[in-house]
Design an enzyme around this catalytic site. Structure first.
Site, PDB file in Angstrom:
ATOM      1  N   ASP A   1       0.844  -1.195   0.000  1.00  0.00           N
ATOM      2  CA  ASP A   1       0.000   0.000   0.000  1.00  0.00           C
ATOM      3  C   ASP A   1       0.881   1.248   0.000  1.00  0.00           C
ATOM      4  OD1 ASP A   1      -2.810  -1.008   0.320  1.00  0.00           O
ATOM      5  OD2 ASP A   1      -1.975  -1.873   2.148  1.00  0.00           O
TER       6      ASP A   1
ATOM      7  N   TYR B   1       6.516   6.779  17.863  1.00  0.00           N
ATOM      8  CA  TYR B   1       6.627   6.883  16.399  1.00  0.00           C
ATOM      9  C   TYR B   1       7.692   7.902  16.014  1.00  0.00           C
ATOM     10  CZ  TYR B   1       5.541   7.943  11.547  1.00  0.00           C
ATOM     11  OH  TYR B   1       5.642   8.159  10.198  1.00  0.00           O
TER      12      TYR B   1
END
Length: 317
Positions: A89, A230
């Protein structure tokens, strides 16, 4: 004249002398401080001016020079095959398609067999290149890399794109994020990138050519609350890439850090505003088109023109 009158006059004169002396000292100190402040101000303006010029140069280099001097016509100089992680993706898929359009054979890595097969068949039929895919769930940790190493041991891997990444379902403070999610981020964003370099770099060094593209993030350039793990994982990738550049650039290996901002992908499903193309949020295909053209030219780049402007505005490193 009484003693009291004499003492008062003497005291008044003393106070006047002290006040005058103090005023002179304060005036001198003021002028000295103003000179210091002028020097500091001039230095700050010069520093900001240098950063502005550096940013303008970086923009010209990354967005204009890459279009004039891009090595896309000779991208095969690095090797016949490119390995792209997180390729089912988003940016990974678009990057694989862009490389395939230039004649590079593609090996796709991802978690979903069905998605990888569909992307592999689509790339092969559209661009007439060879394709393979390897199913690998990087969240499982080190156990997944030995099969990858076996699958790639006789392949002329010229380009590695470390794109696989995990984000939060939505921004949140650290303790609001499940421990499993933080571990997934570490395994996919950090461990996978490091181990994939271990897999392909020995062959590149033997052939004295190759390119490694680590997809970091602008989130790794500044403190980002609510995305703590993150952002830290992307900061790790940034430092990891810079160090690799010093270690292996002299041996014919091009190593690049990509620092994109938001791109229209499933990773930012938490926000509807990032699911629509805009000047600041490009489609994955648009981003990959710009990014591939910086291979061999820019060691560190946001790649897309509006991302480059934003990164240069907020990043002084």
């Amino acid at each position: 004249m009484s003693p009291y009158d004499f003492n008062s006059a003497k005291l008044a004169n003393a106070v006047k002398d002290i006040t005058s002396s103090l005023a002179k000292e304060l005036s001198q100190a003021y002028h000295n401080n103003m000179e210091i402040l002028a020097v500091v101000g001039a230095s700050y303006v010069a520093w900001k001016g240098f950063n502005l010029l550096s940013g303008c140069y970086g923009f010209i280099k990354h967005q204009i020079f890459t279009r004039i001097c891009s090595n896309t016509k000779t991208i095969l100089q690095y090797g016949e095959w490119a390995v792209v992680t997180g390729a089912s993706d988003g940016i990974g898929k678009a990057y694989a398609e862009e490389l395939a359009s230039l004649g590079v054979n593609i090996i796709l890595l991802g978690r979903s067999t069905e998605k990888l097969q569909n992307v592999s068949e689509s790339i092969s039929s559209t661009y007439r290149v060879k394709t393979r895919f390897i199913v690998a769930d990087f969240s499982k940790g080190p156990e997944v890399f030995q099969p990858i190493k076996e699958a790639l041991k006789d392949v002329d891997v010229g380009i590695l794109v470390n794109n696989a990444g995990v984000f939060y379902e939505y921004p949140a403070c650290l303790l609001e994020v499940p421990e499993e999610k933080s571990l997934d981020i570490i395994n996919v964003n950090i461990t996978a990138a490091v181990m994939m370099v271990y897999v392909v770099l020995p062959g590149m060094l033997q052939r004295k050519r190759g390119a490694i593209i680590n997809v970091s993030s602008a989130a790794g350039c500044k403190t980002i609350p609510m995305m703590t793990v993150y952002a830290a994982s992307k900061a790790f990738l940034e430092m990891f890439t810079r160090s690799l550049q010093y270690e292996y650039a002299s041996q014919g290996i091009f190593i690049q850090s990509l620092t994109p901002l938001f791109v229209v992908t499933k990773m930012v499903d938490f926000s509807e505003s990032f699911q629509k193309k805009s000047l600041l949020v490009p489609l994955a295909k648009e981003y990959a088109h710009s990014a591939v053209r910086t291979i061999g030219v820019s060691l560190r780049t946001a790649a897309y023109w509006s991302h480059s402007i934003q990164v240069n505005m907020v990043n002084d490193r």
